[in-house]
Motif scaffolding. Structure first.
Motif, PDB file in Angstrom:
ATOM      1  N   ILE A 153      -6.973  14.447  10.140  1.00 54.88           N
ATOM      2  CA  ILE A 153      -7.970  13.466   9.689  1.00 54.88           C
ATOM      3  C   ILE A 153      -7.408  12.611   8.556  1.00 54.88           C
ATOM      4  O   ILE A 153      -7.566  11.371   8.538  1.00 54.88           O
ATOM      5  CB  ILE A 153      -9.247  14.194   9.249  1.00 54.88           C
ATOM      6  CG1 ILE A 153      -9.941  14.839  10.443  1.00 54.88           C
ATOM      7  CG2 ILE A 153     -10.196  13.234   8.541  1.00 54.88           C
ATOM      8  CD1 ILE A 153     -11.077  15.774  10.073  1.00 54.88           C
ATOM      9  N   VAL A 218     -11.373  10.601  14.385  1.00 48.62           N
ATOM     10  CA  VAL A 218     -11.634  11.143  13.046  1.00 48.62           C
ATOM     11  C   VAL A 218     -13.020  11.762  12.984  1.00 48.62           C
ATOM     12  O   VAL A 218     -13.202  12.866  12.430  1.00 48.62           O
ATOM     13  CB  VAL A 218     -11.483  10.033  11.990  1.00 48.62           C
ATOM     14  CG1 VAL A 218     -12.034  10.497  10.642  1.00 48.62           C
ATOM     15  CG2 VAL A 218     -10.033   9.623  11.857  1.00 48.62           C
ATOM     16  N   THR A 222     -13.636  15.578  12.260  1.00 51.47           N
ATOM     17  CA  THR A 222     -14.421  15.938  11.072  1.00 51.47           C
ATOM     18  C   THR A 222     -15.572  16.870  11.446  1.00 51.47           C
ATOM     19  O   THR A 222     -15.857  17.863  10.752  1.00 51.47           O
ATOM     20  CB  THR A 222     -14.964  14.672  10.399  1.00 51.47           C
ATOM     21  OG1 THR A 222     -13.869  13.837  10.010  1.00 51.47           O
ATOM     22  CG2 THR A 222     -15.790  15.031   9.176  1.00 51.47           C
TER      23      THR A 222
END
Length: 326
Positions: A153, A218, A222
Motif C-alpha cells: 500500500i 490500494v 487496505t
C-alpha cells in the motif's frame, strides 16, 4: 501316719507340723501337732498315729475345701476383670481393624483421584502446548500478511505514474502470501498484467487509468489489512482466554492434587497406627487370655489327685499309704 508326709507334691505339703498346703504360691497351715499322745507300745504308737491320721485327714479335707472356696472368690474377681479386659481388647481390635479398612478404602479413593487429576493436568498441558503452537503460527502469518500489505500500500501510494514499474515488485509479492484470498490474488494479477511495460512513454490517459486502478488496489489492500488486523486481535484475545483458562484449571488441579496427597499421607500414617494398635491389642489379648486360663488351673490336676487319694483312704488301715520323704 502323716508324720513323715512332708514331700511337696504338685505344690501341696503335708508335714509333721500338721497339714500345710502350698496354694496359689502361699503356704497355709491348717492344724498343729495336737494329736501326739506318744506310747512305747506299738499299739500306743499306732493309736496315736491313727488319731493323728483321722485328725489330719479331716483337717486336710476341710482346709483344702476352705482354701479352694476362699480363693475362688478372688479367682472369680480376677476372672471378671480379665474377661472385662478381654471384651474391651476384642472391641478395640475390631475398631482398629475397621478403622484401618476404612482408611484403606479412603486412601484408595485418594490414589484414584490423584491418578485422574494428574492425568488431567498432563492432558491439559499437552492441549495448551498445541494451542500455543497454533497461535504462534497463525499470529506469525497474520503479522507477515499485514506487514506485506502495508508495504504494498505504501509503495502504491508513493509511486508516480512514470515510476509505476518500481512498485510492481511489492505488489507481486502479495500473490505469494498464503492468507491473501484467491479473489484478491486474481485482482492483483490482472492489475499487474495491465501495468506491464509497453516500451513507450505512458500517455496521460493511460497514466490516469493506472492511477485509478492503483487506487482500487490500494483500497482493496487496505480493507484486507484491516480485516487481518481484526482477526489477529481476535486471535490474541482467544489465546489470552485459553491461557487464562489453562492457568485456572492447572491451579485448581494442583491444589486438589496437593490436598489429596496430604490427605493420603495423613491417612496412611493413621492406618499404620491403627494396624499397630490392633497388633498390640492382639498381643495383650493373648497374654490376658493365657493368664486367665492359667489362673483357672492354679491347682494342678496331679496335686488334687494325690490329696483326693489320701482323703479316700481308711484311717484305721495300718497299711495306710503315705508319701515317703525325699
Amino acid at each position: 501316719v502323716l508324720v513323715n508326709f512332708s514331700r511337696q507334691v504338685g505344690g501341696h505339703i503335708l508335714n509333721n507340723e500338721g497339714c500345710q498346703f502350698r496354694f496359689a504360691g502361699n503356704v497355709h497351715t491348717c492344724c498343729g501337732r495336737d494329736a501326739s499322745t506318744e506310747s512305747d507300745s506299738v499299739d500306743g504308737r499306732h493309736g496315736s498315729e491313727r488319731h493323728k491320721s483321722k485328725r489330719c485327714r479331716g483337717c486336710a479335707n476341710g482346709c483344702f475345701q476352705d482354701l479352694v472356696r476362699n480363693d475362688s472368690e478372688g479367682q472369680d474377681h480376677r476372672h471378671h476383670e480379665a474377661n472385662d479386659k478381654i471384651d474391651k481388647l476384642e472391641a478395640d481390635i475390631e475398631k482398629y481393624t475397621v478403622d484401618a479398612a476404612t482408611l484403606g478404602d479412603e486412601i484408595a479413593a485418594h490414589e484414584a483421584d490423584l491418578a485422574a487429576w494428574t492425568g488431567d493436568l498432563k492432558a491439559s498441558a499437552a492441549v495448551r502446548s498445541i494451542e500455543r503452537d497454533e497461535f504462534d503460527k497463525m499470529h506469525k502469518d497474520y503479522s507477515e500478511s499485514v506487514s506485506a500489505l502495508e508495504r504494498a500500500i505504501a509503495v502504491l501510494k508513493a509511486t508516480s505514474k512514470d515510476k509505476k514499474q518500481a512498485s510492481l515488485l511489492q505488489v507481486r509479492e502479495l500473490t505469494n502470501v498464503n492468507m491473501i484470498p484467491v479473489e484478491a490474488k486474481n485482482t492483483l494479477n490482472a492489475f499487474l498484467q495491465q501495468s506491464a511495460p509497453s516500451g513507450l512513454d505512458v500517455a496521460a490517459p493511460e497514466a490516469n487509468a493506472y492511477e485509478f486502478q492503483a487506487q482500487g488496489i490500494v483500497d482493496m489492500l487496505t480493507k484486507l489489512a484491516g480485516k487481518f488486523e481484526d482477526e489477529r486481535t481476535d486471535l490474541e484475545k482467544e489465546e489470552t482466554n485459553a491461557r487464562h483458562a489453562f492457568e485456572m484449571l492447572s491451579q485448581d488441579l494442583k491444589a486438589q492434587i496437593g490436598q489429596a496427597t496430604s490427605a493420603r499421607t495423613e491417612k496412611s500414617e493413621a492406618k499404620a497406627k491403627a494396624l499397630q494398635a490392633a497388633a498390640d491389642a492382639k498381643g495383650d489379648l493373648q497374654d490376658t487370655t493365657t493368664t486367665r486360663d492359667d489362673d483357672s488351673n492354679i491347682i494342678p490336676a496331679e496335686s488334687k489327685k494325690v490329696i483326693d487319694a489320701f482323703l479316700a483312704q481308711d484311717p484305721d488301715d495300718e497299711n495306710l499309704a503315705v508319701a515317703a520323704p525325699e
